[in-house]
Design an enzyme around this catalytic site. Structure first.
Site, mmCIF file in Angstrom:
data_model
loop_
_atom_site.group_PDB
_atom_site.id
_atom_site.type_symbol
_atom_site.label_atom_id
_atom_site.label_comp_id
_atom_site.label_asym_id
_atom_site.label_seq_id
_atom_site.Cartn_x
_atom_site.Cartn_y
_atom_site.Cartn_z
ATOM 1 C CG ASP A 131 -8.993 -7.787 11.948
ATOM 2 O OD1 ASP A 131 -9.744 -7.088 12.643
ATOM 3 O OD2 ASP A 131 -7.760 -7.765 12.044
ATOM 4 C CG ASP A 140 -2.370 -0.403 0.772
ATOM 5 O OD1 ASP A 140 -2.549 -0.706 -0.430
ATOM 6 O OD2 ASP A 140 -3.275 -0.411 1.610
#
Ligand SMILES: *[C@@H]1O[C@H](CO)[C@@H](O)[C@H](O)[C@H]1NC(C)=O
Length: 742
Positions: free
Chosen positions: A455, A144
């Site tokens: 998550d 990223d």
């Protein structure tokens, strides 16, 4: 168990066992519950008649106790449903070796400075070397930061893997991360051929790490390396659209194309596919952090390999066991028991934890008791790393009874075709920053957006679609990462977790969102984590009020000779004895347990408190309010202190001000109390007897804060408590005591 084999040759691929000692635990918990009821009765029937301040302290403690009771029930619940899973890998080989599914492995990195490229590729190399058919493995690195330094490291890794993978295969190397292997293995004692190979592979690795570290340090890649791969042109070329890490086109490079049968390692075996991906970043579209990266990986990998099984690991979590894929598949491929299992979660473990685990990073009790407890009531949380998912389910599939996976069909149906360039072009568009506009990605499809713990909330959503999950915690750790090595890192990490979890409680309250979808016990299990942050207030009450009330000699607990004293004593003794024994049975040691008690207090009074305050501010609409600054220091001295078990303060974090203030309040309170006792003319025995529990609590709070006092008054190194923090905390501590004395 008759389930293990039957007439059509079904052999269970794994076995589940209930935790031992359930009866003992229930007896123990019930007796504590009775004592808690007595405490409540005592609180209700003995509210002080006179004195506003006496009543205030009394009621505050009672409210805190009500909360502790509720929370204690949540923790007990998990303890009474523990389930442990045991996979049978050999059966998997016997029955399914030919139809083993393809596996895509996602590794996410986001910053070459915090996550050094050399560490990242060690993780990549460790998972490339899994004991698994290489033609069925694909590894995707999502960067990223879009950093050429990380790309360079991955390119080097793709070359090195041609030597490393055969070496691992020939000598059954463990762990398969070269860095970890070369630090644990310095010479080989076996036959001379191995020693020769060992030396040559070690040299190769060192040459490679030198090149990577040189480029990381200087920020530049030598021209001769740039000329070796077309991928580098994405950064250096004037026509390329790379301007900064927040603004660039998708960069997708298939460094090893596993379909290419000509491409072989030095021994002539096939290699796993290796892909570098930096999804498109623009300043005009949100990128949704790690969840966004994972979703881009889901789409790109669907185009390239489309494996039915996905493993995702953080870039610092290398594989410490080359058989983990097979372990996980046992839980996912059993014909009978696996039909509703969506994902298999491994625990987070760390290889750099100091002997006495000063920052309580081992999570022994969470890993060995609480997560198995969740497994018993519907499945563990998805904790974002070391987790094997089924692709379809992660992408949004709902559970149905008819659902049956045909592994064979899945393997043959989806071979990507076209040339490498065509494939790269097709996949590239899937990682563009506009792809998800007006789509269900981030909502119904893939990982969910908008939550700091993407998550956990994704795992909850999967379970609410009818699936279960399973937890696997083999004796030998399957994944090893790096734990924070300063107190601040630890507290900030916990702040992020507890804040995210609390946000789940607000936006996707397990009781409401999971109503009729997951078991009530699992809803309670989620609440156990989602309510972490709320613990801060009662803990603050308990760690200040009783001590401050010492200053005025107002008792808040029963007299030593009162009958009401017994339930309190019983709860304290039994609870701590139980906790200690549980900790020891999880292979902890007494010093580790003691350190964990301290971190327990620190987390609750700083991380959780700041998480709670930030959340409240957000709810009120002040979303810019930021309390916590992360300050990443990683120098040798810090590490030295960590290894010597010396607690690291060093930075002027507001969290430390709170911790220091609390410690000082207790110390001042006890000092003043003792002084008054010595010079005063009351009956000392009566005073001590009526305040005994308060004195005990205050004393324990001082003793547990010993490292903090040391860092405040004695130490001279850079890790001591900064002067500004000391001054502020002293001022606040004196103020609090003065207010109570007056
Ligand atoms: C990691 O694997 C090695 C074997 O390669 C083993 O000796 C070690 O105990 C493992 N580490 C942990 C923390 O389980």
């Amino acid at each position: 168990m008759g389930k293990n084999s039957d007439d059509d040759g079904y052999m269970a691929l794994f076995e589940s066992e209930q935790g031992k000692g359930r009866l003992k635990h229930r007896v123990c918990a019930t007796s504590i519950l009775i004592a808690i009821c007595l405490v409540w009765i005592y609180r209700v029937s003995n509210i002080p008649e006179t004195g506003v301040e006496g009543r205030f302290g009394w009621i505050a403690l009672f409210v805190a106790e009500i909360w502790f009771t509720f929370y204690w029930l949540l923790t007990q619940l998990l303890r009474s449903y523990c389930v442990y899973r045991y996979p049978f890998k050999h059966r998997l080989s016997i029955r399914h070796e030919d139809e083993l599914p393809k596996v895509d492995i996602f590794v996410c990195t986001a910053d070459p400075e915090i996550e050094p490229p050399l560490m990242v590729i060690n993780t990549v190399l460790s998972v490339m070397a899994y004991d698994y058919p290489p033609d069925k493995l694909s590894i995707f690195l999502s960067d990223d930061a879009g950093s050429i330094l990380t790309f360079h490291a991955l390119y080097e890794a793709s070359l090195f893997s041609k030597h490393w993978l055969p070496y691992c295969r020939n000598y059954h190397v463990e762990p398969t991360s070269p860095a970890a292997y070369f630090t644990t293995t310095t010479t080989t004692t076996t036959h001379s051929l191995h020693s020769n190979h060992f030396q040559s592979i070690k040299n190769l690795y060192e040459e490679m790490s030198n090149r990577i570290e040189t480029s990381t340090a200087s920020g530049r890649i030598p021209q001769e390396i740039i000329d070796m791969h077309k991928g580098f042109s994405k950064w250096n070329n004037h026509q390329s659209s790379y301007t900064s890490k927040q603004d660039h086109d998708t960069i997708l490079q298939i460094l090893i194309d596993g379909r290419n049968k000509e491409l072989r390692d030095v021994q002539g075996y096939q290699l796993p596919t290796l892909v570098y991906l930096a999804r498109q970043k623009t300043t005009t579209h949100p990128h949704h952090f790690k969840a966004g990266a994972m979703n881009a990986l889901l789409r790109v990998s669907a185009e390239l390999s489309n494996a039915p099984i996905i493993l995702n690991v953080d870039c610092d979590m290398y594989s410490n066991n080359s058989a983990s894929i097979r372990d996980a598949l046992c839980l996912l491929m059993d014909q009978v028991q696996s039909q509703d299992i969506a994902f298999v979660q491994f625990p987070q473990s760390f290889d750099n934890v100091d002997q006495n685990d000063m920052y309580a990073a081992r999570f022994q009790v969470i890993n060995q008791v609480e997560l198995p407890g969740l497994d018993g009531v519907g499945g563990p949380l998805y904790i974002g790393t070391g987790c094997f998912h089924r692709r379809e389910i992660l992408e949004g599939l709902k559970y149905s009874k008819e659902y049956k996976i045909k592994w064979k069909a899945q393997n043959t149906s989806t071979a990507a075709n076209g040339t490498l360039e065509e494939l790269e072009e097709r996949a590239k568009t899937l990682a563009s920053s506009t792809y998800e506009l007006n789509s269900q990605w981030g909502k119904q499809v893939g990982l969910k957006y908008g939550c700091p713990v993407e998550d956990v909330i994704t795992g909850l959503a999967i379970q609410c679609r009818g699936w279960k999950s399973a937890y696997l915690n083999p004796e030998r750790s399957s994944f090893l990462g790096k734990a924070g090595t300063t107190l601040e890192d630890t507290l900030v990490q916990h702040k992020r977790w507890s804040e995210g979890d609390l946000q789940i409680m607000i936006t996707h309250c397990p009781f409401w969102y999971g109503r009729n979808k997951i078991s009530f016990a699992l809803q309670l299990g989620y609440s156990h984590y989602c309510f972490w942050a709320v613990n801060s207030l009662p803990t603050l009450c308990y760690s200040t009020i009783p001590s401050l009330y010492l200053l005025r000699g107002i008792p808040l607990f029963p007299h030593l000779s009162s009958i009401w004293f017994y339930p309190f004593a019983y709860i304290i003794i039994l609870n701590y004895t139980y906790s200690l024994f549980e900790f020891l049975s999880c292979k902890g040691t007494i010093p580790q347990w003691w350190n964990e008690q301290r971190i327990w207090l620190y987390k609750r009074t700083s991380s959780y408190l700041f998480a709670l305050i930030d959340t409240i501010f957000k709810l009120l609409g002040f979303s810019d309010m930021k309390f916590v600054i992360t300050n990443k220091v990683t120098d040798d001295q810090v590490f030295q202190r960590y290894q010597n078990g010396i607690m690291e303060f060093g930075v002027p974090s507001p969290m430390f001000t709170v911790l220091t203030t609390l410690a000082l309040i207790n110390m001042f309170a006890l000092l003043i109390f003792v002084t008054k006792l010595v010079i005063g003319d009351q009956n000392r025995v009566v005073v001590i007897k009526s305040l005994s529990l308060q004195i005990l609590l205050c004393g324990v709070l001082i003793i547990i804060n010993y490292p903090l006092f040391e860092a405040l008054y004695i130490r001279k190194d850079k890790g001591k408590i900064p002067r500004s923090v000391g001054i502020k905390a002293t001022f606040l501590g004196v103020l609090a005591c003065a207010l109570f004395l007056s």
